[in-house]
Design a protein around this motif. Sequence first.
Motif, mmCIF file in Angstrom:
data_model
loop_
_atom_site.group_PDB
_atom_site.id
_atom_site.type_symbol
_atom_site.label_atom_id
_atom_site.label_comp_id
_atom_site.label_asym_id
_atom_site.label_seq_id
_atom_site.Cartn_x
_atom_site.Cartn_y
_atom_site.Cartn_z
ATOM 1 N N TYR A 145 8.627 -20.298 56.886
ATOM 2 C CA TYR A 145 7.570 -19.397 56.424
ATOM 3 C C TYR A 145 7.346 -19.617 54.930
ATOM 4 O O TYR A 145 8.060 -19.088 54.085
ATOM 5 C CB TYR A 145 7.946 -17.937 56.694
ATOM 6 N N THR A 146 6.347 -20.419 54.609
ATOM 7 C CA THR A 146 5.927 -20.628 53.226
ATOM 8 C C THR A 146 4.412 -20.521 53.172
ATOM 9 O O THR A 146 3.723 -20.824 54.148
ATOM 10 C CB THR A 146 6.363 -21.998 52.677
ATOM 11 N N ARG A 147 3.900 -20.116 52.021
ATOM 12 C CA ARG A 147 2.461 -19.817 51.913
ATOM 13 C C ARG A 147 1.714 -20.766 51.002
ATOM 14 O O ARG A 147 0.486 -20.676 50.903
ATOM 15 C CB ARG A 147 2.297 -18.413 51.343
ATOM 16 N N ASN A 198 1.294 -22.301 46.893
ATOM 17 C CA ASN A 198 1.337 -21.747 45.546
ATOM 18 C C ASN A 198 0.101 -20.892 45.293
ATOM 19 O O ASN A 198 -0.983 -21.191 45.804
ATOM 20 C CB ASN A 198 1.412 -22.882 44.526
ATOM 21 N N PHE A 241 -1.624 -12.054 54.109
ATOM 22 C CA PHE A 241 -0.249 -12.480 54.345
ATOM 23 C C PHE A 241 0.627 -11.255 54.614
ATOM 24 O O PHE A 241 1.436 -11.239 55.546
ATOM 25 C CB PHE A 241 0.293 -13.244 53.136
ATOM 26 N N TYR A 285 4.537 -8.625 47.433
ATOM 27 C CA TYR A 285 4.311 -9.923 48.056
ATOM 28 C C TYR A 285 4.548 -9.932 49.557
ATOM 29 O O TYR A 285 4.153 -10.879 50.234
ATOM 30 C CB TYR A 285 5.214 -10.971 47.401
ATOM 31 N N HIS A 286 5.193 -8.909 50.089
ATOM 32 C CA HIS A 286 5.596 -8.926 51.493
ATOM 33 C C HIS A 286 5.313 -7.593 52.159
ATOM 34 O O HIS A 286 5.309 -6.545 51.509
ATOM 35 C CB HIS A 286 7.092 -9.244 51.622
ATOM 36 N N ASP A 310 13.246 -15.864 46.589
ATOM 37 C CA ASP A 310 12.015 -15.631 47.360
ATOM 38 C C ASP A 310 10.932 -16.561 46.854
ATOM 39 O O ASP A 310 10.213 -16.251 45.902
ATOM 40 C CB ASP A 310 11.566 -14.177 47.247
ATOM 41 N N ASN A 355 8.208 -17.186 48.172
ATOM 42 C CA ASN A 355 6.884 -16.623 48.435
ATOM 43 C C ASN A 355 6.587 -15.436 47.537
ATOM 44 O O ASN A 355 5.601 -14.725 47.748
ATOM 45 C CB ASN A 355 6.780 -16.182 49.901
ATOM 46 N N GLN A 401 7.329 -19.963 42.726
ATOM 47 C CA GLN A 401 7.671 -20.888 43.804
ATOM 48 C C GLN A 401 8.798 -21.841 43.403
ATOM 49 O O GLN A 401 9.392 -22.486 44.265
ATOM 50 C CB GLN A 401 6.417 -21.691 44.192
ATOM 51 N N TYR A 422 14.773 -20.743 53.168
ATOM 52 C CA TYR A 422 13.445 -20.340 53.617
ATOM 53 C C TYR A 422 13.560 -19.141 54.552
ATOM 54 O O TYR A 422 14.474 -19.067 55.377
ATOM 55 C CB TYR A 422 12.763 -21.474 54.379
ATOM 56 N N SER A 465 2.655 -26.504 50.488
ATOM 57 C CA SER A 465 3.804 -26.069 51.294
ATOM 58 C C SER A 465 3.506 -26.356 52.757
ATOM 59 O O SER A 465 2.491 -26.965 53.090
ATOM 60 C CB SER A 465 4.066 -24.575 51.106
#
Length: 531
Positions: free
Chosen positions: A95-97, A99, A123, A136-137, A172, A174, A178, A184, A505
């Motif tokens: 799970y990467t988004r 930059n 996201f 961010y999450h 983190d 994400n 970065q 991950y 990513s």
Amino acid sequence: MTKGYDFIIIGGGAAGSVLAGRLSENPDAQVLLLEAGGSDRNPLYHLPAGFAKMTKGIGSWGWDTVPQKHMQNKVFRYTQAKVIGGGSAINAQIYTRGNAQDYDDWRQMGCEGWGYEDVLPYFRKAEDNDTYNNKYHGQGGPLGVSQPSAPLPICDAYFDAAAEVGIPRNMDINGESQDGVCYYQLTQRNTRRSSAAMAYVTPNRHRKNLTVRLGAQVKRLIVEKGRVTGVEMVDGEQIHATTEVLMSGGAIGSPRLLQLSGIGPADYLQSLGIDVVYDKPQIGENLQDHLDLYCISELKGPFSYDRYAKPLWAAWAGLQYIIARKGPVASSLFETGGFWYADPDARSPDIQFHLGLGTGIEHGVAAMPQGGVTLNSCYLRPRSRGTVRLQSADPAKAPLIDPNYLQDPMDREMSIRGLKLTQEILSQSPLKDYILAERLPGPDVKTDDDYFNFISEHSKTSHHCAGTCRMGIDDAAVVDPSLKFNGLDGLRIVDNSIMPTVISSNTNAAAIMIGEKASDMIKADHGMEAA
């Protein structure tokens, strides 16, 4: 024509699954999801380590690239998913988004609404994160996002080795920055894969307004008076869409079907005997992908998961998973990695690492008889551009996939720098107790020409293809920033093919974000309440 629907979604991959789940939230919208592949009932689709079987053919179309003229005519296995959930059902669950600057670059190209602050809410909306709930999450979304449950001690040694060459630990990647090496997070829930299909489709199959058809291959789009009105299946069945047709076939599948429908570069289509419905030269252009290089080291002992390839150990691994949700079956095998710089002046990390807790994990990658680890690197912002073209008008024929790897000399230089950096990390003292010797590239590879010869044999795709139905505000762009097709009504493209430039990513999380954002735009356009 058969029964009509408000929305026909072509492709049940990451973005298509999101569309199906979100648009069918409105009980008045009749939604049809067409997926050419089959079901995900095979347990390998749900076990984290099942990824190791996926690039070797399970759930795949079985396509290859054309010979790569800038890599000594190397032909690459080009895994494209053929199963509900698409790439999210067969990938390594990383799970990467990308930059933040990747998305701000899109906005600066004129794609308003696609800057980082614009896409971040989507996201977060998708996530059910088992660790973070912050700027961010998010938590409570359909997609399981979890910390890895089966790392090995060599992973911590890798972090210490990276620190020796100046690469910090990042908890983190994400989040705010970065930069650095990391564990991950993975698209998993309760140590099972959380594919887009499991997150957005399976829980909603009971909805009376959602129809899902598997093994349903579309032959062409139906276009009437400048509007896409439906689809024709390979068996001749025609299905009508009263509102929109939504193309979600991915960076290879979407341009392929458009061209089979007579939509694309006119001269090329005519050369194949395909009647031109709409001349759009950019369809199938602008293909971008990350070329993956790898360094393989043999280990001094059973410090990776390689020994579990033997039948007795494999049985023990299965028992570990059943009893405790631990061990190699619970591992994506690539949950350790990070981001750093090949070019120290780059605006953000331009190299990504994936530490494979074994060897021979993916198709074409060498295995060490006594066990080993694989440290992959890929240059994240390639300048080379390739194409997706048809080889004939026959929909059963594979497309001509040409990533055009290393066409730009900068890509070659930065890729080799990244490979050298993986060697440097693996040679550091914190890994001395684990690593016996580097086997690939090995001591005989010294000059840049040697490295080029090596990577022309030992490299693979990162499975991050994008860009072939480019979004933009210019006349040549395939879709506009609302993802509407530029030139025909009633059609949107919703998948990674719309990326103007590939993100820095893995791309699965971005595909899900694109599906979430597109769903809200579609709802807004048609007076449907957004969730």
